[in-house]
Design a protein around this motif. Structure first.
Motif, PDB file in Angstrom:
ATOM      1  N   GLY A  46       0.705  -1.185   0.035  1.00 32.90           N
ATOM      2  CA  GLY A  46       0.033   0.012   0.061  1.00 32.90           C
ATOM      3  C   GLY A  46       0.932   1.243   0.086  1.00 32.90           C
ATOM      4  O   GLY A  46       0.036   2.380  -0.065  1.00 32.90           O
ATOM      5  N   THR A  49      -0.229   3.701  -2.650  1.00 35.23           N
ATOM      6  CA  THR A  49      -1.583   3.943  -2.761  1.00 35.23           C
ATOM      7  C   THR A  49      -1.714   5.745  -3.238  1.00 35.23           C
ATOM      8  O   THR A  49      -1.117   6.451  -2.681  1.00 35.23           O
ATOM      9  CB  THR A  49      -2.335   3.832  -1.327  1.00 35.23           C
ATOM     10  OG1 THR A  49      -2.146   2.761  -0.837  1.00 35.23           O
ATOM     11  CG2 THR A  49      -3.709   4.408  -1.313  1.00 35.23           C
ATOM     12  N   LYS A  55     -11.357   6.638  -5.093  1.00 33.78           N
ATOM     13  CA  LYS A  55     -11.221   5.314  -4.502  1.00 33.78           C
ATOM     14  C   LYS A  55      -9.729   5.161  -4.319  1.00 33.78           C
ATOM     15  O   LYS A  55      -9.061   5.415  -5.384  1.00 33.78           O
ATOM     16  CB  LYS A  55     -11.820   4.319  -5.277  1.00 33.78           C
ATOM     17  CG  LYS A  55     -13.517   4.129  -5.109  1.00 33.78           C
ATOM     18  CD  LYS A  55     -14.091   3.040  -5.727  1.00 33.78           C
ATOM     19  CE  LYS A  55     -15.551   3.002  -4.964  1.00 33.78           C
ATOM     20  NZ  LYS A  55     -16.339   2.721  -6.479  1.00 33.78           N
ATOM     21  N   THR A  56      -9.460   4.593  -3.251  1.00 37.67           N
ATOM     22  CA  THR A  56      -7.742   4.245  -3.317  1.00 37.67           C
ATOM     23  C   THR A  56      -7.560   3.072  -4.084  1.00 37.67           C
ATOM     24  O   THR A  56      -8.380   2.069  -4.211  1.00 37.67           O
ATOM     25  CB  THR A  56      -7.749   3.879  -1.508  1.00 37.67           C
ATOM     26  OG1 THR A  56      -8.259   2.625  -1.292  1.00 37.67           O
ATOM     27  CG2 THR A  56      -7.759   4.976  -0.893  1.00 37.67           C
ATOM     28  N   VAL A  57      -6.341   3.059  -4.710  1.00 30.73           N
ATOM     29  CA  VAL A  57      -5.879   2.125  -5.454  1.00 30.73           C
ATOM     30  C   VAL A  57      -4.459   1.845  -5.219  1.00 30.73           C
ATOM     31  O   VAL A  57      -3.778   2.810  -4.855  1.00 30.73           O
ATOM     32  CB  VAL A  57      -6.082   2.341  -6.872  1.00 30.73           C
ATOM     33  CG1 VAL A  57      -7.654   2.393  -7.402  1.00 30.73           C
ATOM     34  CG2 VAL A  57      -5.475   3.449  -7.644  1.00 30.73           C
ATOM     35  N   ASN A  58      -3.801   0.802  -5.557  1.00 31.10           N
ATOM     36  CA  ASN A  58      -2.423   0.715  -5.535  1.00 31.10           C
ATOM     37  C   ASN A  58      -2.007   0.996  -7.069  1.00 31.10           C
ATOM     38  O   ASN A  58      -2.414   0.361  -8.000  1.00 31.10           O
ATOM     39  CB  ASN A  58      -1.931  -0.780  -5.409  1.00 31.10           C
ATOM     40  CG  ASN A  58      -2.359  -1.301  -3.750  1.00 31.10           C
ATOM     41  OD1 ASN A  58      -2.289  -0.917  -2.838  1.00 31.10           O
ATOM     42  ND2 ASN A  58      -3.003  -2.514  -3.667  1.00 31.10           N
ATOM     43  N   SER A 109      -5.420   6.667   2.484  1.00 26.86           N
ATOM     44  CA  SER A 109      -6.373   5.778   2.837  1.00 26.86           C
ATOM     45  C   SER A 109      -7.236   6.439   3.850  1.00 26.86           C
ATOM     46  O   SER A 109      -8.429   5.971   3.931  1.00 26.86           O
ATOM     47  CB  SER A 109      -5.593   4.191   3.370  1.00 26.86           C
ATOM     48  OG  SER A 109      -5.155   3.559   2.328  1.00 26.86           O
ATOM     49  N   GLU A 127      -9.839  -1.261   9.616  1.00 25.49           N
ATOM     50  CA  GLU A 127     -10.264  -1.950   8.302  1.00 25.49           C
ATOM     51  C   GLU A 127      -9.921  -0.733   7.114  1.00 25.49           C
ATOM     52  O   GLU A 127      -9.486  -1.339   6.110  1.00 25.49           O
ATOM     53  CB  GLU A 127     -11.904  -2.016   8.298  1.00 25.49           C
ATOM     54  CG  GLU A 127     -12.374  -2.356   7.105  1.00 25.49           C
ATOM     55  CD  GLU A 127     -12.235  -3.611   6.574  1.00 25.49           C
ATOM     56  OE1 GLU A 127     -11.764  -4.568   7.308  1.00 25.49           O
ATOM     57  OE2 GLU A 127     -11.991  -3.685   5.154  1.00 25.49           O
ATOM     58  N   GLY A 128     -10.189   0.245   7.332  1.00 25.09           N
ATOM     59  CA  GLY A 128      -9.853   1.474   6.184  1.00 25.09           C
ATOM     60  C   GLY A 128      -8.206   1.444   5.875  1.00 25.09           C
ATOM     61  O   GLY A 128      -7.955   1.788   4.793  1.00 25.09           O
ATOM     62  N   SER A 130      -6.184  -1.177   6.419  1.00 21.23           N
ATOM     63  CA  SER A 130      -5.638  -2.493   6.359  1.00 21.23           C
ATOM     64  C   SER A 130      -4.777  -2.966   5.097  1.00 21.23           C
ATOM     65  O   SER A 130      -4.078  -3.929   5.172  1.00 21.23           O
ATOM     66  CB  SER A 130      -6.975  -3.880   6.584  1.00 21.23           C
ATOM     67  OG  SER A 130      -7.813  -3.589   5.445  1.00 21.23           O
ATOM     68  N   GLY A 131      -4.947  -2.243   4.153  1.00 25.45           N
ATOM     69  CA  GLY A 131      -4.090  -2.368   2.772  1.00 25.45           C
ATOM     70  C   GLY A 131      -2.881  -1.507   2.764  1.00 25.45           C
ATOM     71  O   GLY A 131      -2.200  -1.475   1.813  1.00 25.45           O
ATOM     72  N   ASN A 132      -2.462  -0.961   4.048  1.00 24.40           N
ATOM     73  CA  ASN A 132      -1.168  -0.025   4.235  1.00 24.40           C
ATOM     74  C   ASN A 132      -0.392  -0.802   5.246  1.00 24.40           C
ATOM     75  O   ASN A 132      -0.871  -0.883   6.357  1.00 24.40           O
ATOM     76  CB  ASN A 132      -1.631   1.275   4.471  1.00 24.40           C
ATOM     77  CG  ASN A 132      -2.466   1.928   3.240  1.00 24.40           C
ATOM     78  OD1 ASN A 132      -3.436   1.659   3.165  1.00 24.40           O
ATOM     79  ND2 ASN A 132      -1.550   2.548   2.286  1.00 24.40           N
TER      80      ASN A 132
END
Lengths: 156, 283
Positions: A46, A49, A55-58, A109, A127-128, A130-132
């Motif tokens: 992430g 990001t 919307k967040t994207v990688n 994020s 949760e928000g 969690s991709g980082n």
């Protein structure tokens, strides 16, 4: 080479890119937004990001040509008139930054989360983001900083 | 490499017919890695991520149609999956991370064909049909048959829709992974269970992920549970049946002893959640 047009942090750009270039490389190399970090290059960490059309994207997992016509926000776009964004300020106030490499992605994020849900619970914050991945802080100060930034008035 | 951004289904299927060695890219969360790692060298890369007619969820009479280009975020946020279809929402919410769910599509999950693809077991329980389009016309294949390799996507085809009947029963999904975010499923179970007035199982579908070469229906478990009342004995026996089926299927695999033990809590949890959510709880 292929020509693409995109908006980054409110400004329009037209760039000629190689067909196999990723959005990450277009942003860093062609447009100079080096706040977008390359970490794992496979969508796990992430660090790269960005916010694409809300919307967040990688950005390592989006091809440059796929971003044609899109609206991108990077960390460079958060500061306004020399004033840090409330989430950036909260990260500094709480001490949520250590080495800083994950910070741009983490803040974006958090921004995408707060834009959608201005008053998230602790669980929703976790949760928000969690991709980082952050390997320094153990996350608790990051979560605290996002809690502090909850409910900010976004004038953008 | 030539790149194209498709705007309509028609344009894409024409491009697929034109370029013999082409690759479709939607969310890109798998394809970009393959390109970067030099695993694939397509002559043409055709982007379908901005084709509106491939997106969205539609209720058509008793049927639900999901566009192949619908992202996991869009599925997880759609109200249609709030009630009895909650299991599909749950599966999509557990995929990857917010960033991956914002890009990854259900069509990509199916066509990429990983044994651990989380959206597949719930769609198997729903007896979904896949709709492919090409210049030759429309081809419909049951997802279950599709996964058994010989009906796999052909080079000139585009997966456009996933279609299933809105069920009477309750769909559930349980996944085991080493951590909550960004972890590939070690194994997963989806169940679709309808109970009659006497709490007997009137209809049941059970599907698994990562318990074989591809996600599959667990027919022996379904057969045993049909007509029974879910309770401690039936749940334990269902676990035994699944473990025996796995024994045959995964014989010699180093992960078998682990998977056999772990699947016990997974299936138990899925069935117990169904017991708890039924109106009259059997004590």
């Amino acid at each position: 080479m292929i020509e693409i047009q995109l908006t980054v942090n409110g400004k329009d750009y037209t760039v000629n890119i190689e067909e196999d270039k990723r959005l990450l490389d277009v942003l860093r190399e062609d447009l100079g937004f080096t706040g977008v970090k390359e970490g794992c290059s496979e969508g796990e960490c992430g660090a790269c990001t960005v916010i694409m059309d809300g919307k967040t994207v990688n950005s390592c997992m989006v091809m440059g040509f796929q971003a044609n016509g899109s609206n991108i926000v990077t960390i460079e776009g958060l500061e306004k008139d020399g004033q840090l964004h409330p989430i950036q300020q909260a990260f500094i106030d709480i001490g949520a930054v250590q080495c800083g490499y994950c910070t741009p992605g983490m803040i974006l994020s958090a921004k995408a989360l707060l834009d959608k849900n201005p008053n998230p619970t602790k669980e929703e914050i976790r949760e928000g983001i969690s991709g980082n991945l952050c390997r320094c802080t153990g996350y608790s100060k990051i979560v605290k900083a996002v809690e502090k930034a909850r409910g900010y008035e976004d004038e953008s | 490499m030539i790149v194209h951004r498709g705007k309509t289904i028609e344009e894409v299927i024409e491009l697929l017919a034109k370029y013999k060695d082409s690759k479709i890219i939607a969310g890109g969360t798998d394809v970009i890695l393959d390109i970067k790692d030099n695993k694939i060298f397509p002559e043409a890369l055709i982007d379908i991520s901005s084709i509106e007619e491939l997106k969205g969820i539609e209720l058509k009479g008793d049927f639900i149609e999901i566009g192949a280009g619908t992202t996991f975020t869009e599925i997880a946020e759609d109200e249609i999956f709030e009630k009895n279809l909650h299991g599909l929402k749950k599966a999509c919410k557990l995929i990857g991370s917010p960033q991956i769910r914002n890009r990854g599509t259900v069509g990509g999950n199916i066509v990429n064909g990983s044994p651990a693809a989380d959206s597949i077991p719930p769609l198997l329980c729903l007896e979904s049909t896949l709709i492919f389009e090409s210049l030759e016309g429309i081809r419909k294949v049951k997802l279950e048959d599709y996964l058994k390799s010989k009906y796999r996507i052909k080079e000139h085809e585009l997966l456009t829709k996933i279609r299933f009947k809105n069920p009477e029963g309750l769909l559930n999904f349980i996944k085991l992974a080493i951590r909550k975010a960004l972890a590939i499923s070690r194994m997963s179970i989806a169940t679709l269970i309808e109970l009659d007035e006497e709490e007997k199982v009137k209809d049941i579908k059970v599907a698994s992920g990562s318990l074989g070469r591809y996600p599959m229906r667990e027919l022996e478990v379904e057969e045993f549970l049909l007509g029974t009342i879910l309770g401690e004995y039936t749940v334990d026996e269902a676990v035994n049946i699944l473990q025996n089926a796995m024994e045959k299927r995964l014989k010699g695999r180093p992960t078998l002893p682990y998977k056999k033990r772990a699947v016990k809590s997974l299936l138990k949890e899925a069935l117990n959640q169904r017991i708890r959510s039924s109106r009259r709880v059997i004590s």
